[in-house]
Design an enzyme around this catalytic site. Structure first.
Site, PDB file in Angstrom:
ATOM      1  N   GLY A   9       0.824  -1.223   0.000  1.00  0.00           N
ATOM      2  CA  GLY A   9       0.000   0.000   0.000  1.00  0.00           C
ATOM      3  C   GLY A   9       0.844   1.252   0.000  1.00  0.00           C
ATOM      4  O   GLY A   9       0.617   2.178   0.786  1.00  0.00           O
ATOM      5  N   ALA A  12      -0.132   5.637  -1.575  1.00  0.00           N
ATOM      6  CA  ALA A  12      -0.790   6.786  -0.919  1.00  0.00           C
ATOM      7  C   ALA A  12      -0.442   6.781   0.565  1.00  0.00           C
ATOM      8  O   ALA A  12       0.138   5.818   1.078  1.00  0.00           O
ATOM      9  CB  ALA A  12      -2.315   6.684  -1.087  1.00  0.00           C
ATOM     10  N   PHE A  14       0.180   6.670   4.457  1.00  0.00           N
ATOM     11  CA  PHE A  14       1.292   6.172   5.279  1.00  0.00           C
ATOM     12  C   PHE A  14       2.303   5.381   4.450  1.00  0.00           C
ATOM     13  O   PHE A  14       3.508   5.510   4.660  1.00  0.00           O
ATOM     14  CB  PHE A  14       0.763   5.238   6.380  1.00  0.00           C
ATOM     15  N   SER A 140      -3.973   0.415  14.491  1.00  0.00           N
ATOM     16  CA  SER A 140      -4.682   1.690  14.650  1.00  0.00           C
ATOM     17  C   SER A 140      -5.117   1.819  16.111  1.00  0.00           C
ATOM     18  O   SER A 140      -5.255   0.814  16.823  1.00  0.00           O
ATOM     19  CB  SER A 140      -5.929   1.706  13.769  1.00  0.00           C
ATOM     20  N   TYR A 153     -14.522  -2.170  10.940  1.00  0.00           N
ATOM     21  CA  TYR A 153     -13.161  -1.630  10.786  1.00  0.00           C
ATOM     22  C   TYR A 153     -12.388  -1.818  12.096  1.00  0.00           C
ATOM     23  O   TYR A 153     -11.243  -2.304  12.093  1.00  0.00           O
ATOM     24  CB  TYR A 153     -13.177  -0.151  10.383  1.00  0.00           C
ATOM     25  N   PRO A 183      -1.540   4.206  14.929  1.00  0.00           N
ATOM     26  CA  PRO A 183      -1.773   5.659  14.875  1.00  0.00           C
ATOM     27  C   PRO A 183      -3.223   6.023  15.174  1.00  0.00           C
ATOM     28  O   PRO A 183      -4.135   5.213  15.001  1.00  0.00           O
ATOM     29  CB  PRO A 183      -1.455   6.022  13.414  1.00  0.00           C
ATOM     30  N   GLY A 184      -3.405   7.281  15.563  1.00  0.00           N
ATOM     31  CA  GLY A 184      -4.739   7.875  15.605  1.00  0.00           C
ATOM     32  C   GLY A 184      -5.090   8.409  14.224  1.00  0.00           C
ATOM     33  O   GLY A 184      -4.382   8.144  13.234  1.00  0.00           O
ATOM     34  N   GLU A 189      -5.680   9.477   2.295  1.00  0.00           N
ATOM     35  CA  GLU A 189      -6.849   9.215   1.440  1.00  0.00           C
ATOM     36  C   GLU A 189      -7.853   8.293   2.159  1.00  0.00           C
ATOM     37  O   GLU A 189      -8.837   7.865   1.571  1.00  0.00           O
ATOM     38  CB  GLU A 189      -6.388   8.584   0.118  1.00  0.00           C
TER      39      GLU A 189
HETATM   40  P1  NDP Z   1      -4.689   5.537   2.126  1.00  0.00           P
HETATM   41  O1  NDP Z   1      -6.037   5.290   1.552  1.00  0.00           O
HETATM   42  O2  NDP Z   1      -4.061   6.872   1.932  1.00  0.00           O
HETATM   43  O3  NDP Z   1      -3.678   4.397   1.625  1.00  0.00           O
HETATM   44  C1  NDP Z   1      -4.073   3.057   1.642  1.00  0.00           C
HETATM   45  C2  NDP Z   1      -3.082   2.218   0.846  1.00  0.00           C
HETATM   46  O4  NDP Z   1      -3.494   0.843   0.920  1.00  0.00           O
HETATM   47  C3  NDP Z   1      -3.037   2.599  -0.612  1.00  0.00           C
HETATM   48  O5  NDP Z   1      -1.699   2.596  -1.056  1.00  0.00           O
HETATM   49  C4  NDP Z   1      -3.809   1.476  -1.299  1.00  0.00           C
HETATM   50  O6  NDP Z   1      -3.275   1.230  -2.585  1.00  0.00           O
HETATM   51  C5  NDP Z   1      -3.505   0.301  -0.390  1.00  0.00           C
HETATM   52  N1  NDP Z   1      -4.511  -0.739  -0.509  1.00  0.00           N
HETATM   53  C6  NDP Z   1      -5.812  -0.689  -0.125  1.00  0.00           C
HETATM   54  N2  NDP Z   1      -6.445  -1.815  -0.483  1.00  0.00           N
HETATM   55  C7  NDP Z   1      -5.522  -2.597  -1.111  1.00  0.00           C
HETATM   56  C8  NDP Z   1      -5.574  -3.870  -1.725  1.00  0.00           C
HETATM   57  N3  NDP Z   1      -6.707  -4.598  -1.751  1.00  0.00           N
HETATM   58  N4  NDP Z   1      -4.457  -4.374  -2.281  1.00  0.00           N
HETATM   59  C9  NDP Z   1      -3.321  -3.644  -2.259  1.00  0.00           C
HETATM   60  N5  NDP Z   1      -3.195  -2.447  -1.705  1.00  0.00           N
HETATM   61  C10 NDP Z   1      -4.295  -1.915  -1.143  1.00  0.00           C
HETATM   62  O7  NDP Z   1      -4.845   5.226   3.686  1.00  0.00           O
HETATM   63  P2  NDP Z   1      -3.788   5.301   4.904  1.00  0.00           P
HETATM   64  O8  NDP Z   1      -2.433   5.595   4.426  1.00  0.00           O
HETATM   65  O9  NDP Z   1      -4.397   6.153   5.932  1.00  0.00           O
HETATM   66  O10 NDP Z   1      -3.897   3.804   5.422  1.00  0.00           O
HETATM   67  C11 NDP Z   1      -2.769   2.943   5.518  1.00  0.00           C
HETATM   68  C12 NDP Z   1      -2.944   2.047   6.736  1.00  0.00           C
HETATM   69  O11 NDP Z   1      -2.990   2.845   7.899  1.00  0.00           O
HETATM   70  C13 NDP Z   1      -4.236   1.234   6.730  1.00  0.00           C
HETATM   71  O12 NDP Z   1      -3.938  -0.066   7.198  1.00  0.00           O
HETATM   72  C14 NDP Z   1      -5.131   1.983   7.715  1.00  0.00           C
HETATM   73  O13 NDP Z   1      -6.068   1.124   8.311  1.00  0.00           O
HETATM   74  C15 NDP Z   1      -4.095   2.453   8.698  1.00  0.00           C
HETATM   75  N6  NDP Z   1      -4.458   3.574   9.550  1.00  0.00           N
HETATM   76  C16 NDP Z   1      -4.914   4.740   9.020  1.00  0.00           C
HETATM   77  C17 NDP Z   1      -5.233   5.808   9.845  1.00  0.00           C
HETATM   78  C18 NDP Z   1      -5.794   7.070   9.319  1.00  0.00           C
HETATM   79  O14 NDP Z   1      -6.479   7.771  10.071  1.00  0.00           O
HETATM   80  N7  NDP Z   1      -5.510   7.455   8.071  1.00  0.00           N
HETATM   81  C19 NDP Z   1      -4.996   5.724  11.283  1.00  0.00           C
HETATM   82  C20 NDP Z   1      -4.525   4.438  11.746  1.00  0.00           C
HETATM   83  C21 NDP Z   1      -4.236   3.427  10.893  1.00  0.00           C
HETATM   84  P3  NDP Z   1      -4.122   1.006  -3.928  1.00  0.00           P
HETATM   85  O15 NDP Z   1      -5.430   1.715  -3.742  1.00  0.00           O
HETATM   86  O16 NDP Z   1      -3.253   1.565  -5.005  1.00  0.00           O
HETATM   87  O17 NDP Z   1      -4.262  -0.467  -4.008  1.00  0.00           O
HETATM   88  C1  8X3 Z   2      -8.004   4.986  11.421  1.00  0.00           C
HETATM   89  C2  8X3 Z   2      -8.119   5.849  12.627  1.00  0.00           C
HETATM   90  O1  8X3 Z   2      -9.742   6.471  14.466  1.00  0.00           O
HETATM   91  O2  8X3 Z   2     -10.340   7.029  12.183  1.00  0.00           O
HETATM   92  O3  8X3 Z   2      -7.537   3.744  11.784  1.00  0.00           O
HETATM   93  O4  8X3 Z   2     -10.435   4.752  12.929  1.00  0.00           O
HETATM   94  S1  8X3 Z   2      -9.739   6.029  13.064  1.00  0.00           S
END
Ligand code: NDP
Ligand code: 8X3
Length: 214
Positions: A9, A12, A14, A140, A153, A183-184, A189
């Site tokens: 991933g 985008a 993280f 998370s 989720y 993370p919080g 995206e």
């Molecule tokens: P984004 O949507 O910005 O990035 C998500 C990434 O995951 C993208 O690169 C996407 O790539 C990839 N992805 C999603 N589904 C698939 C799939 N089926 N196969 C391959 N790649 C996939 O979100 P974040 O950066 O915020 O999220 C990253 C991680 O951090 C997640 O695990 C999320 O749960 C976790 N998180 C996020 C928080 C937040 O508030 N943003 C807080 C805590 C944890 P593509 O679409 O190109 O496949």
């Molecule tokens: C994403 C953080 O608090 O929006 O994992 O679920 S929260």
């Protein structure tokens, strides 16, 4: 020999930020995601300084056959993954349990739990053979607490937490480190994906507090 990090991933949020950080720390990088153009752009950007190599692999972590064909036979020079960052994940929808969309539930469970397992199952044997490695799972705060309508989720992130502890115990005899980062809320995206492209709804999530950045 350069260390190799594999980040799922990385197109985008993280994942991309982690790729940029580890590039700065001189890792060669395997970056994955479903959006090929973004992976190619990331490769061009990170290789521009001429210091590291980037191998982009485009596949869906929900598909075990795709995971095995991409990660089970890495090209020469890329096989020894030192650091695996299980980052790919998402939230889909935000509805109370009695109104939840079952397809959204499947997407989250398949990506956040099964995808992490498929990738780990494919990469960990090389680490156990070499008796070295570090697996970093992106959990998370939702894996410690739950919030209204966050049901599935939050459950997937609780599973990531449980799996991180379990994987740590299983791989400890092989000197493999396992880290959970929880993370919080961060403005990536994430909410745009959760609300299926509704930017206005996504923006509302971050009103009234200062979110983290990737
Ligand atoms: P984004 O949507 O910005 O990035 C998500 C990434 O995951 C993208 O690169 C996407 O790539 C990839 N992805 C999603 N589904 C698939 C799939 N089926 N196969 C391959 N790649 C996939 O979100 P974040 O950066 O915020 O999220 C990253 C991680 O951090 C997640 O695990 C999320 O749960 C976790 N998180 C996020 C928080 C937040 O508030 N943003 C807080 C805590 C944890 P593509 O679409 O190109 O496949
Ligand atoms: C994403 C953080 O608090 O929006 O994992 O679920 S929260």
């Amino acid at each position: 020999m350069k260390r190799i990090a594999l980040i799922t991933g990385a197109t985008a949020g993280f994942g991309r930020a982690i790729a940029e950080q580890l590039a700065g720390e001189n890792f060669d990088l395997i970056v994955t995601g479903r959006r090929r153009e973004r992976l190619e752009e990331l490769k061009t950007t990170l290789e521009a300084a001429g210091k590291i190599r980037v191998l982009p692999l485009c596949f869906d972590v929900r598909n075990y056959e795709e995971v095995k064909s991409n990660l089970g036979n890495l090209p020469a020079g890329w096989e020894k993954v030192d650091v695996l960052v299980n980052n790919a994940g998402l939230a889909a929808g935000l509805a109370p349990i009695h109104q939840g969309d079952v397809d959204d539930w499947e997407r989250m469970i398949d990506t956040n739990i099964k995808g992490l397992l498929y990738v780990t199952r494919t990469i960990a044997p090389g680490m156990t053979e070499r008796k070295s490695g570090h697996i970093i799972n992106i959990g998370s705060i939702a894996g410690r607490e739950v919030y209204p309508a966050g049901n599935v989720y939050c459950a997937t992130k609780h599973a990531v937490r449980a799996l991180s502890q379990a994987i740590r115990i299983d791989l400890n005899p092989y000197k493999i480190r396992v880290t959970l980062i929880a993370p919080g809320a961060a403005e990536t995206e994430f909410s745009l994906v959760r609300f299926k492209g509704d930017q206005e709804r996504a923006d509302q999530v971050y009103q009234g507090f200062e979110p983290l950045v990737a």
